[in-house]
Design an enzyme around this catalytic site. Structure first.
Site, PDB file in Angstrom:
ATOM      1  N   SER A 146     -39.413  61.437 -31.210  1.00 54.64           N
ATOM      2  CA  SER A 146     -38.469  62.207 -30.570  1.00 54.64           C
ATOM      3  C   SER A 146     -36.964  61.755 -30.571  1.00 54.64           C
ATOM      4  CB  SER A 146     -38.960  62.144 -28.933  1.00 54.64           C
ATOM      5  OG  SER A 146     -37.883  62.491 -28.092  1.00 54.64           O
ATOM      6  N   TYR A 159     -41.817  58.402 -20.958  1.00 53.31           N
ATOM      7  CA  TYR A 159     -41.676  59.132 -22.406  1.00 53.31           C
ATOM      8  C   TYR A 159     -40.999  58.451 -23.177  1.00 53.31           C
ATOM      9  CZ  TYR A 159     -41.187  63.426 -25.255  1.00 53.31           C
ATOM     10  OH  TYR A 159     -41.085  64.154 -26.262  1.00 53.31           O
TER      11      TYR A 159
HETATM   12  P1  NAP Z   1     -46.919  70.672 -25.160  1.00 52.25           P
HETATM   13  O1  NAP Z   1     -46.539  72.249 -25.663  1.00 52.25           O
HETATM   14  O2  NAP Z   1     -47.014  70.219 -24.127  1.00 52.25           O
HETATM   15  O3  NAP Z   1     -48.108  70.443 -26.188  1.00 52.25           O
HETATM   16  C1  NAP Z   1     -48.725  69.279 -26.195  1.00 52.25           C
HETATM   17  C2  NAP Z   1     -49.986  69.085 -26.605  1.00 52.25           C
HETATM   18  O4  NAP Z   1     -50.728  67.967 -26.315  1.00 52.25           O
HETATM   19  C3  NAP Z   1     -51.085  70.174 -25.905  1.00 52.25           C
HETATM   20  O5  NAP Z   1     -51.731  71.088 -26.704  1.00 52.25           O
HETATM   21  C4  NAP Z   1     -51.729  69.397 -24.712  1.00 52.25           C
HETATM   22  O6  NAP Z   1     -53.062  70.103 -24.499  1.00 52.25           O
HETATM   23  C5  NAP Z   1     -52.255  68.269 -25.818  1.00 52.25           C
HETATM   24  N1  NAP Z   1     -52.583  66.958 -25.120  1.00 52.25           N
HETATM   25  C6  NAP Z   1     -52.043  66.383 -24.023  1.00 52.25           C
HETATM   26  N2  NAP Z   1     -52.587  65.358 -23.658  1.00 52.25           N
HETATM   27  C7  NAP Z   1     -53.832  65.314 -24.605  1.00 52.25           C
HETATM   28  C8  NAP Z   1     -54.860  64.507 -24.659  1.00 52.25           C
HETATM   29  N3  NAP Z   1     -54.943  63.222 -23.904  1.00 52.25           N
HETATM   30  N4  NAP Z   1     -55.953  64.736 -25.817  1.00 52.25           N
HETATM   31  C9  NAP Z   1     -55.765  65.709 -26.639  1.00 52.25           C
HETATM   32  N5  NAP Z   1     -54.570  66.527 -26.417  1.00 52.25           N
HETATM   33  C10 NAP Z   1     -53.805  66.374 -25.482  1.00 52.25           C
HETATM   34  O7  NAP Z   1     -45.720  70.011 -26.029  1.00 52.25           O
HETATM   35  P2  NAP Z   1     -44.859  70.285 -27.209  1.00 52.25           P
HETATM   36  O8  NAP Z   1     -43.460  70.904 -27.089  1.00 52.25           O
HETATM   37  O9  NAP Z   1     -45.498  71.425 -28.363  1.00 52.25           O
HETATM   38  O10 NAP Z   1     -44.690  68.856 -27.997  1.00 52.25           O
HETATM   39  C11 NAP Z   1     -45.530  68.439 -28.988  1.00 52.25           C
HETATM   40  C12 NAP Z   1     -45.166  67.069 -29.309  1.00 52.25           C
HETATM   41  O11 NAP Z   1     -43.885  67.101 -29.776  1.00 52.25           O
HETATM   42  C13 NAP Z   1     -45.323  66.050 -28.142  1.00 52.25           C
HETATM   43  O12 NAP Z   1     -45.701  64.845 -28.826  1.00 52.25           O
HETATM   44  C14 NAP Z   1     -43.974  66.159 -27.865  1.00 52.25           C
HETATM   45  O13 NAP Z   1     -43.827  64.601 -26.700  1.00 52.25           O
HETATM   46  C15 NAP Z   1     -43.194  66.019 -29.078  1.00 52.25           C
HETATM   47  N6  NAP Z   1     -41.809  66.640 -28.737  1.00 52.25           N
HETATM   48  C16 NAP Z   1     -41.604  67.873 -28.223  1.00 52.25           C
HETATM   49  C17 NAP Z   1     -40.251  68.087 -27.956  1.00 52.25           C
HETATM   50  C18 NAP Z   1     -39.791  69.475 -27.373  1.00 52.25           C
HETATM   51  O14 NAP Z   1     -38.569  69.507 -27.224  1.00 52.25           O
HETATM   52  N7  NAP Z   1     -40.598  70.267 -27.114  1.00 52.25           N
HETATM   53  C19 NAP Z   1     -39.123  67.133 -28.556  1.00 52.25           C
HETATM   54  C20 NAP Z   1     -39.549  66.054 -29.194  1.00 52.25           C
HETATM   55  C21 NAP Z   1     -40.809  65.635 -29.129  1.00 52.25           C
HETATM   56  P3  NAP Z   1     -53.188  71.065 -23.326  1.00 52.25           P
HETATM   57  O15 NAP Z   1     -51.924  71.900 -23.343  1.00 52.25           O
HETATM   58  O16 NAP Z   1     -54.490  71.410 -23.187  1.00 52.25           O
HETATM   59  O17 NAP Z   1     -52.738  69.719 -22.098  1.00 52.25           O
HETATM   60  C1  GCO Z   2     -36.532  65.993 -21.471  1.00 51.42           C
HETATM   61  C2  GCO Z   2     -37.228  66.783 -22.745  1.00 51.42           C
HETATM   62  C3  GCO Z   2     -37.107  65.894 -23.973  1.00 51.42           C
HETATM   63  C4  GCO Z   2     -37.775  66.461 -25.112  1.00 51.42           C
HETATM   64  C5  GCO Z   2     -37.879  65.912 -26.408  1.00 51.42           C
HETATM   65  C6  GCO Z   2     -36.048  65.619 -26.976  1.00 51.42           C
HETATM   66  O1  GCO Z   2     -36.822  66.244 -20.585  1.00 51.42           O
HETATM   67  O2  GCO Z   2     -35.316  65.274 -21.849  1.00 51.42           O
HETATM   68  O3  GCO Z   2     -38.408  67.151 -22.481  1.00 51.42           O
HETATM   69  O4  GCO Z   2     -37.797  64.621 -23.762  1.00 51.42           O
HETATM   70  O5  GCO Z   2     -39.091  66.782 -24.947  1.00 51.42           O
HETATM   71  O6  GCO Z   2     -38.452  64.393 -26.611  1.00 51.42           O
HETATM   72  O7  GCO Z   2     -36.429  65.067 -28.089  1.00 51.42           O
END
Ligand code: NAP
Ligand code: GCO
Length: 267
Positions: A146, A159
């Site tokens: 991230s 986080y």
């Molecule tokens: P999301 O929509 O919340 O999806 C997260 C996924 O992880 C969901 O399918 C969730 O399943 C699954 N999960 C959570 N806990 C789990 C467990 N214990 N075992 C198996 N599966 C589990 O998040 P996203 O935005 O797509 O993010 C995906 C990844 O990218 C995460 O690691 C997040 O930290 C990272 N990320 C996201 C952003 C952003 O801006 N969105 C930015 C930087 C990094 P359920 O839905 O069934 O709970």
């Molecule tokens: C927040 C956001 C971020 C994004 C991402 C940014 O609350 O600041 O959820 O943490 O998920 O990780 O890179």
């Protein structure tokens, strides 16, 4: 042929948390590139729904329900893949949670839960699949980091701690496994429009204005933006890239700040 560099035919890919959001987009792109896609989630219902979504692109996924923080469930799930699909060639540690709670108001249990899912589970998953990758002298591990791997922000201490640790875990996996032909890298998304960020993006939340002005590209990222970087790291095109985090963030990390209005969208 240059396209052959991105051909994943014959490769087994496993994406944790791959039923929607970033994980779904990654699974879809790897499937379109020819990989045999295995999708994990903690919810069978979401896996069932995702199977139908992947099928819309002609991708038949193998689904596995397990909690990535549970070593026994992970071992059972990976053994099932090895028996029914093949040993894992590409592991995407995508599953993650976030809890937006100020430090003084956060229970230690909440902190531990975020660390467990976002930092310990990539270790559990990678420890389970790396030995066969080492035997094969080939493998790709992609850890979902991230911009919080390098930045803090109020209310996301658990986080950011996890994602900061995951950057260094990625570098340590590289140090120990690169000599066996494995490439271990991270992706650092900026702010991406998924369910995880919906609470700070929708319904006029002021954070939306911040991201729209603080991000030089003047938009939220889309899951597809991350999936394309994952395809690169999963492919032959990235054989000599190791221990790196590729930030896919619209330029936000390059941007110290802004003067209100200077980043208004061009007319
Ligand atoms: P999301 O929509 O919340 O999806 C997260 C996924 O992880 C969901 O399918 C969730 O399943 C699954 N999960 C959570 N806990 C789990 C467990 N214990 N075992 C198996 N599966 C589990 O998040 P996203 O935005 O797509 O993010 C995906 C990844 O990218 C995460 O690691 C997040 O930290 C990272 N990320 C996201 C952003 C952003 O801006 N969105 C930015 C930087 C990094 P359920 O839905 O069934 O709970
Ligand atoms: C927040 C956001 C971020 C994004 C991402 C940014 O609350 O600041 O959820 O943490 O998920 O990780 O890179």
């Amino acid at each position: 042929m240059i396209n052959d560099l991105f051909d994943l035919k014959g490769k087994v890919a496993l994406i944790t948390g791959g039923t929607h959001g970033i994980g779904f987009s990654i699974g879809r792109v790897l499937g379109l590139a020819g990989a045999k896609v295995c999708v994990n989630d903690i919810s069978q219902e979401k896996l069932d729904a995702a199977k139908l979504e992947y099928a819309k692109d002609g991708i038949e996924v193998y689904t596995l329900v397990f909690d990535v923080t549970d070593e026994e469930q992970v071992d059972k799930g990976i053994s099932e893949i090895e028996s029914n699909v093949g040993s894992v060639d590409i592991l995407v540690n995508n599953a993650g949670i976030i809890k937006r709670i100020p430090i003084l108001e956060m229970d230690v249990a909440d902190y531990r839960q975020v660390i467990d899912v976002d930092l310990v589970s990539p270790l559990i998953m990678s420890k389970r699949v790396a030995p066969k990758m080492i035997e094969k002298r080939a493998g790709k591990i992609i850890n979902m980091c991230s911009m919080m791997s390098v930045y803090g922000r109020s209310s996301v201490s658990a986080y950011a701690s996890a994602k900061g640790g995951l950057k260094l875990l990625t570098q340590n996996m590289c140090c120990e496994w690169a000599k066996f032909g494995l490439q271990v890298n991270g992706i650092g998304p900026g702010y991406i429009a998924t369910a995880q960020t919906a609470p700070i993006r929708e319904n006029g939340h002021p954070f939306n204005d911040l991201i729209m002005t603080r991000t030089p590209a003047a938009r939220w990222g889309q899951p597809e933006d991350i999936a394309n970087a994952a395809l690169f790291l999963a492919s032959q095109a990235s054989e000599f890239i190791n221990g790196q985090v590729i930030y896919v963030d619209g330029g936000i990390l390059a941007n110290f700040g802004y003067v209100k209005g200077e980043n208004d969208l061009p007319a």
